[in-house]
Design a protein around this motif. Structure first.
Motif, PDB file in Angstrom:
ATOM      1  N   GLN A  19     134.825  73.813  43.624  1.00 21.64           N
ATOM      2  CA  GLN A  19     135.088  72.841  42.332  1.00 21.64           C
ATOM      3  C   GLN A  19     136.664  72.218  42.992  1.00 21.64           C
ATOM      4  N   ASN A  20     136.860  72.387  43.995  1.00 19.67           N
ATOM      5  CA  ASN A  20     138.016  71.447  44.576  1.00 19.67           C
ATOM      6  C   ASN A  20     137.562  69.990  44.793  1.00 19.67           C
ATOM      7  N   GLY A  21     136.685  69.931  44.631  1.00 22.58           N
ATOM      8  CA  GLY A  21     135.407  68.706  45.338  1.00 22.58           C
ATOM      9  C   GLY A  21     135.748  68.521  47.511  1.00 22.58           C
ATOM     10  N   LEU A  22     136.069  69.620  47.864  1.00 20.69           N
ATOM     11  CA  LEU A  22     136.325  70.023  49.194  1.00 20.69           C
ATOM     12  C   LEU A  22     134.576  70.296  49.665  1.00 20.69           C
ATOM     13  N   GLU A  23     134.476  69.722  50.547  1.00 25.13           N
ATOM     14  CA  GLU A  23     132.696  70.104  50.911  1.00 25.13           C
ATOM     15  C   GLU A  23     132.909  70.640  52.400  1.00 25.13           C
ATOM     16  N   TYR A  24     131.476  71.353  52.732  1.00 24.76           N
ATOM     17  CA  TYR A  24     131.440  71.884  53.719  1.00 24.76           C
ATOM     18  C   TYR A  24     130.500  71.519  54.232  1.00 24.76           C
ATOM     19  N   GLU A  25     130.521  71.881  55.454  1.00 23.87           N
ATOM     20  CA  GLU A  25     129.328  71.297  57.214  1.00 23.87           C
ATOM     21  C   GLU A  25     128.969  72.499  57.330  1.00 23.87           C
ATOM     22  N   GLU A  26     127.073  72.017  57.485  1.00 22.49           N
ATOM     23  CA  GLU A  26     126.388  73.788  57.963  1.00 22.49           C
ATOM     24  C   GLU A  26     127.620  73.670  59.165  1.00 22.49           C
ATOM     25  N   SER A  27     127.898  75.059  59.963  1.00 21.39           N
ATOM     26  CA  SER A  27     128.779  75.080  61.224  1.00 21.39           C
ATOM     27  C   SER A  27     129.239  76.058  61.821  1.00 21.39           C
ATOM     28  N   SER A  28     127.941  77.357  61.331  1.00 22.50           N
ATOM     29  CA  SER A  28     128.286  78.825  61.606  1.00 22.50           C
ATOM     30  C   SER A  28     127.148  78.566  62.746  1.00 22.50           C
ATOM     31  N   CYS A  29     128.236  79.539  64.048  1.00 23.83           N
ATOM     32  CA  CYS A  29     128.042  79.283  65.589  1.00 23.83           C
ATOM     33  C   CYS A  29     128.693  80.154  66.136  1.00 23.83           C
ATOM     34  N   THR A  51     132.690  85.072  50.223  1.00 25.24           N
ATOM     35  CA  THR A  51     131.496  84.953  49.735  1.00 25.24           C
ATOM     36  C   THR A  51     130.970  85.446  48.543  1.00 25.24           C
ATOM     37  N   LEU A  52     131.306  86.150  46.930  1.00 23.41           N
ATOM     38  CA  LEU A  52     131.008  86.390  46.160  1.00 23.41           C
ATOM     39  C   LEU A  52     131.918  85.353  45.021  1.00 23.41           C
ATOM     40  N   THR A  53     132.492  84.172  45.501  1.00 22.42           N
ATOM     41  CA  THR A  53     133.941  83.065  44.434  1.00 22.42           C
ATOM     42  C   THR A  53     133.915  81.860  45.192  1.00 22.42           C
ATOM     43  N   GLY A  54     133.776  82.044  46.421  1.00 23.81           N
ATOM     44  CA  GLY A  54     134.428  81.168  47.295  1.00 23.81           C
ATOM     45  C   GLY A  54     135.913  80.974  46.933  1.00 23.81           C
ATOM     46  N   PHE A  55     136.214  79.833  47.454  1.00 23.30           N
ATOM     47  CA  PHE A  55     137.817  80.018  48.228  1.00 23.30           C
ATOM     48  C   PHE A  55     139.169  79.764  47.105  1.00 23.30           C
ATOM     49  N   SER A  56     139.096  80.623  46.060  1.00 24.97           N
ATOM     50  CA  SER A  56     139.580  80.457  44.703  1.00 24.97           C
ATOM     51  C   SER A  56     141.203  81.386  44.239  1.00 24.97           C
ATOM     52  N   MET A  57     141.874  80.881  44.641  1.00 23.86           N
ATOM     53  CA  MET A  57     142.694  81.790  44.655  1.00 23.86           C
ATOM     54  C   MET A  57     143.947  81.973  43.663  1.00 23.86           C
ATOM     55  N   SER A 108     125.421  80.656  56.340  1.00 20.78           N
ATOM     56  CA  SER A 108     125.833  80.151  55.848  1.00 20.78           C
ATOM     57  C   SER A 108     125.928  79.317  54.495  1.00 20.78           C
ATOM     58  N   LEU A 109     126.497  80.081  53.261  1.00 17.17           N
ATOM     59  CA  LEU A 109     126.360  80.550  52.098  1.00 17.17           C
ATOM     60  C   LEU A 109     127.176  79.483  51.816  1.00 17.17           C
ATOM     61  N   ASN A 110     126.620  78.705  50.264  1.00 12.26           N
ATOM     62  CA  ASN A 110     126.741  78.008  49.569  1.00 12.26           C
ATOM     63  C   ASN A 110     127.903  78.383  47.953  1.00 12.26           C
ATOM     64  N   SER A 111     128.557  78.970  48.397  1.00  7.04           N
ATOM     65  CA  SER A 111     129.084  79.985  47.401  1.00  7.04           C
ATOM     66  C   SER A 111     128.685  79.842  45.903  1.00  7.04           C
ATOM     67  N   ILE A 112     128.844  79.877  45.203  1.00 12.58           N
ATOM     68  CA  ILE A 112     128.483  79.499  43.715  1.00 12.58           C
ATOM     69  C   ILE A 112     130.087  79.811  43.357  1.00 12.58           C
TER      70      ILE A 112
END
Length: 260
Positions: free
Chosen positions: A199-209, A42-48, A7-11
């Motif tokens: 960077q878009n202000g979206l929060e992600y909860e630890e939820s890998s399962c 993984t290495l960038t976050g969801f930067s489209m 559950s990576l917190n991608s920078i």
């Protein structure tokens, strides 16, 4: 088989910092897991919108770095990356085996138009699997909402994976859909989601399962910081499919009419 989900917190858009964290995590897993799975992008976050992040699939520094890491630590690695092929950019899932070779890659089929992903990158058009133990079906984030993909993948695969950047606001959907995909396909369903705030202000909860072929949420055998390790018994899927063979009752010809 021992499998780790991260559950990576991608920078945001910082490939080098995220790569260093990936290296640290892989090193910590030596002899603890055979496989490790990281989230989407993984290495960038969801930067489209920043298409300069895309790397030429045939000449990718990130892929080379992960290949070296997998070979050095003799572990199979799945991670997410924006790649370019010719003039097209794709949201991809890349798998590297424990010899450092590319075992397979998948380009996201269902693009998230709600976020404008479909305006910026191209969609894949091929269902992709890995020939790893049990067979692995590959998917990315929004794909999870389209069950037809998993029916196709589960014909030959006992393990289905989805790497994601799935926001906390819809995390109930995430868990419910993962559970449903496991039950209806009689497969292990592995969901790997990021954490933190992007960077878009979206929060992600630890939820890998991980859900079992009968829909039970599995408990990890070990937890290490951002990592959960699971011990999967593939015979569970094989035996369950034999004892309760629901796939033989599918009316594929009818479905083809519906979706043509």
């Amino acid at each position: 088989m021992k499998l780790a989900v991260v559950s990576l917190n991608s920078i945001w858009e910082d490939k080098q910092a995220n790569l260093e964290e990936v290296k640290r995590i892989v090193q910590s897993l030596r002899q603890k897991a055979e496989y490790v799975i990281f989230p989407e992008m993984t290495l960038t976050g969801f930067s489209m919108s920043n298409l300069s992040l895309a790397e030429d699939f045939k000449n990718s520094n990130s892929i080379r770095a992960i290949q070296k890491l997998a070979k050095e630590h003799q572990i199979n690695i799945v991670f997410g990356l924006m790649i370019s092929k010719d003039d097209n950019k794709y949201n991809s899932c890349v798998a590297i085996d424990n010899k450092g070779e590319i075992a397979g890659h998948y380009e996201k089929i269902h693009l998230f138009s709600y976020s404008g992903e479909d305006k910026l990158i191209s969609s894949g058009d091929q269902v992709k699997s890995l020939s790893w133990k049990g067979g692995w079906g590959l998917s990315i984030c929004f794909d999870l909402r389209f069950p037809e993909l998993y029916q196709e993948l589960s014909k030959e695969n006992l393990i289905l994976i989805n790497i994601a950047n799935w926001p906390k606001t819809r995390v109930t959907h995430w868990r419910t859909l993962l559970n449903a995909r496991a039950i209806e396909n009689q497969s292990f369903m592995i969901g790997v989601n990021r954490t933190g705030v992007d960077q878009n202000g979206l929060e992600y909860e630890e939820s890998s399962c991980v859900f079992s072929p009968i829909g039970e949420k599995l408990e990890p055998s070990e937890i290490l910081d951002k990592v959960k390790i699971f011990d999967l018994n593939l015979d569970e899927a094989i035996q369950y499919r034999r004892s309760f063979p629901i796939k033989k009752d599918r009316r594929n010809g009818i479905y083809n009419i519906f979706y043509s």
